[in-house]
Structures are given as C-alpha cells and as structure tokens.
Design an enzyme around this catalytic site. Sequence first.
Site, PDB file in Angstrom:
ATOM      1  N   GLU A  64       0.828  -1.216   0.000  1.00 12.71           N
ATOM      2  CA  GLU A  64       0.000   0.000   0.000  1.00 12.71           C
ATOM      3  C   GLU A  64       0.860   1.264   0.000  1.00 12.71           C
ATOM      4  OE1 GLU A  64      -2.588  -0.412   3.392  1.00 12.71           O
ATOM      5  OE2 GLU A  64      -4.145  -1.365   2.177  1.00 12.71           O
ATOM      6  N   HIS A  71       0.040   7.326  -6.265  1.00 15.79           N
ATOM      7  CA  HIS A  71      -1.205   8.103  -6.253  1.00 15.79           C
ATOM      8  C   HIS A  71      -0.963   9.540  -5.792  1.00 15.79           C
ATOM      9  CE1 HIS A  71      -4.374   4.796  -6.797  1.00 15.79           C
ATOM     10  NE2 HIS A  71      -3.197   4.305  -7.154  1.00 15.79           N
ATOM     11  N   SER A  95       0.156  15.838  -0.954  1.00 15.84           N
ATOM     12  CA  SER A  95      -1.208  16.400  -0.888  1.00 15.84           C
ATOM     13  C   SER A  95      -2.247  15.314  -0.604  1.00 15.84           C
ATOM     14  CB  SER A  95      -1.556  17.137  -2.183  1.00 15.84           C
ATOM     15  OG  SER A  95      -1.561  16.244  -3.275  1.00 15.84           O
ATOM     16  N   HIS A 201       3.439  -3.839  -9.712  1.00 20.47           N
ATOM     17  CA  HIS A 201       2.336  -4.800  -9.531  1.00 20.47           C
ATOM     18  C   HIS A 201       2.838  -6.218  -9.271  1.00 20.47           C
ATOM     19  CE1 HIS A 201      -1.163  -2.192 -11.343  1.00 20.47           C
ATOM     20  NE2 HIS A 201      -0.647  -1.701 -10.231  1.00 20.47           N
TER      21      HIS A 201
HETATM   22  C1  HEM Z   1      -1.961   2.092 -15.481  1.00 18.71           C
HETATM   23  C2  HEM Z   1      -1.631   2.472 -14.280  1.00 18.71           C
HETATM   24  C3  HEM Z   1      -2.174   1.808 -13.054  1.00 18.71           C
HETATM   25  C4  HEM Z   1      -3.431   1.355 -12.784  1.00 18.71           C
HETATM   26  C5  HEM Z   1      -4.655   1.421 -13.666  1.00 18.71           C
HETATM   27  C6  HEM Z   1      -3.385   0.755 -11.467  1.00 18.71           C
HETATM   28  C7  HEM Z   1      -4.467   0.204 -10.821  1.00 18.71           C
HETATM   29  C8  HEM Z   1      -4.411  -0.473  -9.608  1.00 18.71           C
HETATM   30  C9  HEM Z   1      -5.543  -1.072  -8.942  1.00 18.71           C
HETATM   31  C10 HEM Z   1      -6.969  -1.055  -9.450  1.00 18.71           C
HETATM   32  C11 HEM Z   1      -5.096  -1.645  -7.814  1.00 18.71           C
HETATM   33  C12 HEM Z   1      -5.915  -2.419  -6.786  1.00 18.71           C
HETATM   34  C13 HEM Z   1      -6.435  -1.484  -5.705  1.00 18.71           C
HETATM   35  C14 HEM Z   1      -7.353  -2.240  -4.758  1.00 18.71           C
HETATM   36  O1  HEM Z   1      -8.421  -2.693  -5.218  1.00 18.71           O
HETATM   37  O2  HEM Z   1      -6.999  -2.407  -3.576  1.00 18.71           O
HETATM   38  C15 HEM Z   1      -3.682  -1.403  -7.739  1.00 18.71           C
HETATM   39  C16 HEM Z   1      -2.862  -1.832  -6.742  1.00 18.71           C
HETATM   40  C17 HEM Z   1      -1.536  -1.478  -6.634  1.00 18.71           C
HETATM   41  N1  HEM Z   1      -0.844  -0.605  -7.456  1.00 18.71           N
HETATM   42 FE1  HEM Z   1      -1.445   0.055  -9.229  1.00 18.71          FE
HETATM   43  N2  HEM Z   1      -2.114   0.851 -10.964  1.00 18.71           N
HETATM   44  C18 HEM Z   1      -1.342   1.497 -11.901  1.00 18.71           C
HETATM   45  C19 HEM Z   1      -0.019   1.847 -11.759  1.00 18.71           C
HETATM   46  C20 HEM Z   1       0.711   1.697 -10.620  1.00 18.71           C
HETATM   47  C21 HEM Z   1       1.999   2.275 -10.374  1.00 18.71           C
HETATM   48  C22 HEM Z   1       2.745   3.173 -11.358  1.00 18.71           C
HETATM   49  C23 HEM Z   1       2.379   1.886  -9.124  1.00 18.71           C
HETATM   50  C24 HEM Z   1       3.636   2.223  -8.358  1.00 18.71           C
HETATM   51  C25 HEM Z   1       4.715   2.734  -8.868  1.00 18.71           C
HETATM   52  C26 HEM Z   1       1.348   1.031  -8.611  1.00 18.71           C
HETATM   53  C27 HEM Z   1       1.407   0.347  -7.423  1.00 18.71           C
HETATM   54  C28 HEM Z   1       0.404  -0.486  -6.948  1.00 18.71           C
HETATM   55  C29 HEM Z   1       0.575  -1.348  -5.808  1.00 18.71           C
HETATM   56  C30 HEM Z   1       1.854  -1.575  -5.025  1.00 18.71           C
HETATM   57  C31 HEM Z   1      -0.666  -1.955  -5.595  1.00 18.71           C
HETATM   58  C32 HEM Z   1      -1.028  -2.958  -4.509  1.00 18.71           C
HETATM   59  C33 HEM Z   1      -1.604  -2.322  -3.282  1.00 18.71           C
HETATM   60  C34 HEM Z   1      -1.925  -3.384  -2.230  1.00 18.71           C
HETATM   61  O3  HEM Z   1      -1.573  -4.554  -2.407  1.00 18.71           O
HETATM   62  O4  HEM Z   1      -2.526  -3.007  -1.214  1.00 18.71           O
HETATM   63  N3  HEM Z   1       0.344   0.957  -9.525  1.00 18.71           N
HETATM   64  N4  HEM Z   1      -3.284  -0.682  -8.856  1.00 18.71           N
END
Ligand code: HEM
Length: 363
Positions: A64, A71, A95, A201
Amino acid sequence: MYFQLLAAVAASIGASNAAITRRVACPDGVHTATNAACCALFPIIDDIQTNLFDGGECGEEVHESLRLTFHDAIGVSMSKGAAGQVFSRGGADGSIITFNDTEVNFHANNGIDEIVGEQQPFIAAHNITAGDFIQLAGAVGITNCPGAPQLEFMFGRPTAKAPAPDLTVPEPFDTVDSILARFADAGGFTPAEVVALLASHTIAAADKVDPTIPGTPFDSTPSIFDTQFFVETQLRGTSFPGTGGNQGEVESPLRGEMRLQSDSELARDSRTACSWQANVNQQAHMAASFKAAMAKLAVLGQDLSTMVDCSEVIPVPKPFTGQAMLPAGLTENDIEQACASTPFPALQSAPGPVTSVAPVSVY
Ligand code: HEM
C-alpha cells in the site's frame, strides 16, 4: 628524497580520498552521512521498519505504501492546472495526506484511506513533510521484498498547498491510449517507462476491485519483487477469482489471482508489449528500469535544486536469485505472445499440479 616524494604523493592521495569519502557523524552516534540533513532520516526508517512494516516484512503495508507513492505523485499535469494553468507545485507533494479529506474520496483512490491513516501518526511523530514521508516509506518498504532495487531518495519536499485535482490517477478500466496520455502529461513518461513502473504490480493485491475477495494478488509471488507478474499477465485468462463482472477486471490464468484490464491490455498493445516481455526473467533489467522510472515519479512537480540526495539512507534490499517459471500445470502454449519482434523467452514450468494463489493477509 625518493621517500619524501612517496610520502607526499601518499599524503595527497589520502587527502583526495578523504575529500571524496568524508562523512559527518550523525547525532545518534551510530550512523554517518555525506550530508548532515540525511541524519534525521535514520530514526524514521527504524521506526517504520519496526512499527509500520511489522519488523521488515513485504506485506500489505509495504504494498500500500508503494501504491501511495504513485497516487500522490501522479497528481500533476504539464498541460493544465486547477485554474487552467500549469501546476507550480503538486505531484509528489504529500497532498494525498495533507488534503486527504479531498483526495481519498476520488474514485481511483478507493482503499487508499487505510495506508493514509496508518502513515499519519508517523508523520506527526517525526519532523518530516508528508511528501517526503510518502516517498521515503515506499523506498524503504520495498527493500523488504527480495529482488527490489535500492531506489533513490531525494529529501526536501515542501508541504503541499492544495489538493491534486480529480482524474489524474489512471483507472484499471481506462484504455491504453488514455493511460499512456495521462503518464505523458504527468511527467513526460514514455510507454516503456509506464511498463517499467508497472513492475510495482509484482508486489500487489487488490482489495476493492472485487470487494468479496480482498487481498487478491496480481501474481503468484506478491511478497517477492520478481518478474512473475510479467509472465503471468501474458498467460491466457481462464476464470475470475471471485464474482467476475467487476469494472477493470478481466479473467486471470490462476485461481486466486486477479488480473487488471489495464495490465492485460498493456501486455498486449503493440506500443508496450515488447517492453512488457523484455522484463520476463530479466530481473536486473526490470529492477533497473523500475528504479529509473521511480526516480522521475518521486520528484514530479518538485524543485530538485532545493533537495538533498539522501539515497544512501535507503537500506540494501533483500536479494532474489530465483528464475521466472510458468506456473505448475501450464506450458508455453498458454502464453498469448504479443511482442511482434522477439519470441517469448523459454521458461521451465513449476513442478506439480495446478495450484491456486493464496491471498495477501489484510490484517
Ligand atoms: C496504469 C496504471 C495503473 C493502474 C490502472 C493501477 C491500478 C491499480 C488497482 C486497481 C489496484 C488495486 C487497488 C485495490 O483494489 O486495492 C492497484 C494496486 C496497486 N498498485 Fe497500481 N495501478 C497502476 C499503476 C501503478 C503504479 C505506477 C504503481 C507504483 C509505482 C502502482 C502500485 C500499486 C501497488 C503496489 C498496488 C497494490 C496495493 C496493495 O496490495 O494493497 N500501480 N493498482
């Protein structure tokens, strides 16, 4: 005479080495730093490793915290601001915490309130801005995940003056066109850099995409910063891990695994498929390209000339020496190869029958 000359040369070498490596002792009597300003970070790192990341785990809080770096940082635009101007600050400015009343309510930030609430007491307890803390926590946290790179850390983000506008954070149901345009507008990211950032991811799970199955991972190894994510997103999707029919979700190849529509499409789009495939079993390439793209992301909207490079405080990440594998029971015939110029790398299949992926603990 000869010995005098030798002594003079040795002394001058010693002096120049000292100039290069001279460090200041930090007030804690334990650490040293090349810039005294960085000393303040050591107690913060100890505190978050013990009390936020449960003693150095690569668990939910780390995942997270990495999501939060993104974000917060992506909340910036090179083309428009709240009043139609380019934002002077913004981006990686904290922010999302300082103005959390506004930003956590944005649809794309669904679920981010949890880590915002967990990080706030640490920011209050230490003399650090929210913008610095968010990027520091992300960089420190991922060092608990074997295979992660040692990210840069620039120190000195001022407190945010305004919330980011809505609709800067991409959604999993956005088209590839819109995702690539958003990243280009936020910081001039190329399609290859977008792919590089999505290595994040590999240590990720979704709580909100299908709220009936919180903690559903994006690959089979969500606590390892390996290349499995890039392998598994290229496999043919066969079922939904939960209810199905959720916005932004498509079928995944393994029981218990979540596939985002955006990841699926980026893996198959002609602009990004070859960069995606180039990460498969290329641990060093994936880690290095992620590090470079994160260095850009972490300072979006910030004035680098007023910041101090404190990268040296980031711990050395745990190493990863394994190989990427096809999941047990699947073969190269299950790969939907999308890169037109290079064949998919040959991989071994993990032994045994088809397995399902366990959720990430959300407690
Ligand atoms: C096309 C761009 C991206 C989209 C559409 C996207 C979308 C998402 C979504 C929908 C989730 C799941 C949230 C939930 O339901 O809890 C997620 C999780 C996550 N995203 Fe992305 N993301 C993108 C890019 C990124 C980038 C650039 C990073 C970091 C540099 C990132 C890091 C993460 C991480 C670490 C999680 C896991 C959070 C957890 O396990 O609690 N994401 N993302």
